[in-house]
Enzyme design. Sequence first.
Site, mmCIF file in Angstrom:
data_model
loop_
_atom_site.group_PDB
_atom_site.id
_atom_site.type_symbol
_atom_site.label_atom_id
_atom_site.label_comp_id
_atom_site.label_asym_id
_atom_site.label_seq_id
_atom_site.Cartn_x
_atom_site.Cartn_y
_atom_site.Cartn_z
ATOM 1 N N SER A 180 -2.271 13.424 -3.903
ATOM 2 C CA SER A 180 -0.781 13.777 -4.343
ATOM 3 C C SER A 180 -0.146 13.385 -5.368
ATOM 4 O O SER A 180 -0.162 11.933 -5.574
ATOM 5 C CB SER A 180 0.041 13.505 -2.909
ATOM 6 O OG SER A 180 -0.509 14.084 -1.901
ATOM 7 N N GLU A 206 3.776 9.196 -6.994
ATOM 8 C CA GLU A 206 2.836 8.442 -6.255
ATOM 9 C C GLU A 206 1.821 7.815 -7.440
ATOM 10 O O GLU A 206 1.422 6.897 -6.905
ATOM 11 C CB GLU A 206 2.282 9.036 -4.992
ATOM 12 C CG GLU A 206 1.419 8.251 -4.319
ATOM 13 C CD GLU A 206 0.975 8.892 -2.915
ATOM 14 O OE1 GLU A 206 1.698 9.872 -2.499
ATOM 15 O OE2 GLU A 206 -0.193 8.668 -2.524
ATOM 16 N N ARG A 259 3.602 4.186 1.571
ATOM 17 C CA ARG A 259 2.908 3.865 0.270
ATOM 18 C C ARG A 259 3.459 2.399 -0.338
ATOM 19 O O ARG A 259 3.346 2.434 -1.606
ATOM 20 C CB ARG A 259 3.203 5.009 -0.675
ATOM 21 C CG ARG A 259 2.537 6.492 -0.276
ATOM 22 C CD ARG A 259 1.032 6.540 0.099
ATOM 23 N NE ARG A 259 0.776 7.636 0.415
ATOM 24 C CZ ARG A 259 0.597 7.659 2.055
ATOM 25 N NH1 ARG A 259 0.670 6.793 2.668
ATOM 26 N NH2 ARG A 259 0.177 8.823 2.628
HETATM 27 C C1 FAD Z 1 -8.725 14.152 -3.665
HETATM 28 C C2 FAD Z 1 -7.650 12.857 -3.216
HETATM 29 C C3 FAD Z 1 -7.262 13.029 -2.121
HETATM 30 C C4 FAD Z 1 -6.359 11.944 -1.586
HETATM 31 N N1 FAD Z 1 -5.862 11.738 -0.404
HETATM 32 C C5 FAD Z 1 -4.917 10.821 -0.202
HETATM 33 C C6 FAD Z 1 -4.786 10.741 1.443
HETATM 34 O O1 FAD Z 1 -4.782 11.534 2.122
HETATM 35 N N2 FAD Z 1 -3.563 9.496 1.348
HETATM 36 C C7 FAD Z 1 -3.554 8.654 0.672
HETATM 37 O O2 FAD Z 1 -2.552 7.652 1.035
HETATM 38 N N3 FAD Z 1 -3.896 8.706 -0.746
HETATM 39 C C8 FAD Z 1 -4.777 9.491 -1.013
HETATM 40 N N4 FAD Z 1 -5.205 9.779 -2.308
HETATM 41 C C9 FAD Z 1 -4.829 8.723 -3.482
HETATM 42 C C10 FAD Z 1 -5.956 7.454 -3.413
HETATM 43 O O3 FAD Z 1 -7.160 7.838 -2.999
HETATM 44 C C11 FAD Z 1 -5.190 6.269 -2.642
HETATM 45 O O4 FAD Z 1 -3.932 5.985 -3.103
HETATM 46 C C12 FAD Z 1 -6.434 5.018 -2.467
HETATM 47 O O5 FAD Z 1 -5.875 4.131 -1.496
HETATM 48 C C13 FAD Z 1 -6.492 4.458 -3.870
HETATM 49 O O6 FAD Z 1 -7.423 3.571 -3.674
HETATM 50 P P1 FAD Z 1 -8.458 3.082 -5.256
HETATM 51 O O7 FAD Z 1 -9.346 2.237 -4.850
HETATM 52 O O8 FAD Z 1 -8.753 4.337 -5.706
HETATM 53 O O9 FAD Z 1 -7.202 2.557 -6.099
HETATM 54 P P2 FAD Z 1 -6.894 2.489 -7.559
HETATM 55 O O10 FAD Z 1 -6.219 3.857 -7.804
HETATM 56 O O11 FAD Z 1 -7.919 1.994 -8.327
HETATM 57 O O12 FAD Z 1 -5.616 1.734 -7.700
HETATM 58 C C14 FAD Z 1 -4.247 1.995 -6.939
HETATM 59 C C15 FAD Z 1 -3.548 0.760 -7.058
HETATM 60 O O13 FAD Z 1 -4.202 -0.406 -6.124
HETATM 61 C C16 FAD Z 1 -4.372 -1.572 -6.958
HETATM 62 N N5 FAD Z 1 -5.612 -2.318 -6.477
HETATM 63 C C17 FAD Z 1 -6.658 -1.526 -6.337
HETATM 64 N N6 FAD Z 1 -7.569 -2.421 -5.946
HETATM 65 C C18 FAD Z 1 -6.797 -3.745 -5.901
HETATM 66 C C19 FAD Z 1 -7.277 -5.099 -5.611
HETATM 67 N N7 FAD Z 1 -8.573 -5.476 -5.200
HETATM 68 N N8 FAD Z 1 -6.271 -6.305 -5.534
HETATM 69 C C20 FAD Z 1 -5.159 -5.728 -6.061
HETATM 70 N N9 FAD Z 1 -4.586 -4.627 -6.452
HETATM 71 C C21 FAD Z 1 -5.726 -3.459 -6.247
HETATM 72 C C22 FAD Z 1 -4.314 -1.077 -8.444
HETATM 73 O O14 FAD Z 1 -4.196 -2.280 -9.409
HETATM 74 C C23 FAD Z 1 -3.390 0.009 -8.393
HETATM 75 O O15 FAD Z 1 -2.220 -0.261 -8.826
HETATM 76 C C24 FAD Z 1 -6.032 10.573 -2.631
HETATM 77 C C25 FAD Z 1 -6.791 11.031 -3.762
HETATM 78 C C26 FAD Z 1 -7.469 11.866 -4.240
HETATM 79 C C27 FAD Z 1 -8.295 11.892 -5.609
#
Ligand code: FAD
Length: 307
Positions: free
Chosen positions: A232, A302, A182
């Site tokens: 998580s 996380e 992560r």
């Molecule tokens: C139901 C559910 C299941 C999930 N399952 C998993 C799983 O199996 N495995 C896992 O790893 N995660 C999981 N997640 C967590 C999440 O989906 C991941 O961490 C995902 O990668 C976050 O992406 P996001 O676009 O939503 O980022 P955001 O939540 O919008 O942002 C996360 C971080 O990334 C940064 N960021 C986003 N885009 C950019 C960009 N373009 N440039 C610079 N920084 C950026 C943001 O500033 C922030 O710090 C889950 C979440 C949910 C709700």
Amino acid sequence: MSSNIELLLSCIDSYNNGEFKIKVKENETLKHHCSFRIGGNARVFAVPCDVEALIFLLREASSLNVRTYILGNGSNILFDDNGFDGVIISSSAFNKIIIDGTTIKAESGAMLSACALKAKENGLSGMECLFGIPGTIGGAVYMNAGAYGGEMSDITVKTRYIDLDTLTLSEVIGNEHCFGYRHSIFKDINAFILDTEMELKVGSVSEISLLMDDFKQRRILKQPLEFPSAGSTFKRYPGRYTAQMIDEVGLKGRSVGGAKVSEKHAGFVINTGNATSEDVLSLIEIIKSEIRKVYQIEIETEIIHVK
Ligand SMILES: Cc1cc2nc3c(=O)[nH]c(=O)nc-3n(C[C@H](O)[C@H](O)[C@H](O)COP(=O)(O)OP(=O)(O)OC[C@H]3O[C@@H](n4cnc5c(N)ncnc54)[C@H](O)[C@@H]3O)c2cc1C
């Protein structure tokens, strides 16, 4: 800050000149921009349509000392009840996905699952385990998202980004991503991820389909997808399952206000309706403190608290 935001809005207005190069909403509720459905208002919510508009926005905000925060799909975020007194910059307009042989190049706002589906359609294997993670490519690279034994680091070869300190275009290749559990280099530098190249392998569409269906079913069976959450809540603790520890200390089903430890999967804090960020943070503290008492270890969150 407030008057600087007014100045920024007027700069954006002149820049737009009747077009929508930067779409702007004022006092936008952040509940609508995260999977937790929690949070106050962003003073400004902005969606730049291209790199030029993005750099304009970043430059003007920086020169006016207005805070910015980059948002993907908001699936790993806990927005604070007090909202964000600055500009939330959404990557949602950067959403192209291009396949070139076994390489898939995706802009940061493209959804991970959309990329996995496109890879499948083109008979490319390597993204099956990431299918179902509800994030964007930018968020997935930033977090080194992963599931079922695979993670972004397995397939990512190159990422282009805007360095937010110099507002110049830069890139990292291979090991320079500094991926860990992560973790990526983007947690250590100030950057807007623009796009990422992933290298996949030729595979059979039917086998890729079967794997994706299997991972989807596992998520439906194990995860409380019927409730808003940010996935998580805690990182894995080396050699232990955090969800199992939370269960063992008797916290499954424990709630504070509208925040609850899921009965289906103790690793998820869910929003049962009207949870506040305060509720979630208090519940997280209770969990950390019980785990500390029983196992003498410190678990780390996380999810990212944005305030
Ligand atoms: C139901 C559910 C299941 C999930 N399952 C998993 C799983 O199996 N495995 C896992 O790893 N995660 C999981 N997640 C967590 C999440 O989906 C991941 O961490 C995902 O990668 C976050 O992406 P996001 O676009 O939503 O980022 P955001 O939540 O919008 O942002 C996360 C971080 O990334 C940064 N960021 C986003 N885009 C950019 C960009 N373009 N440039 C610079 N920084 C950026 C943001 O500033 C922030 O710090 C889950 C979440 C949910 C709700």
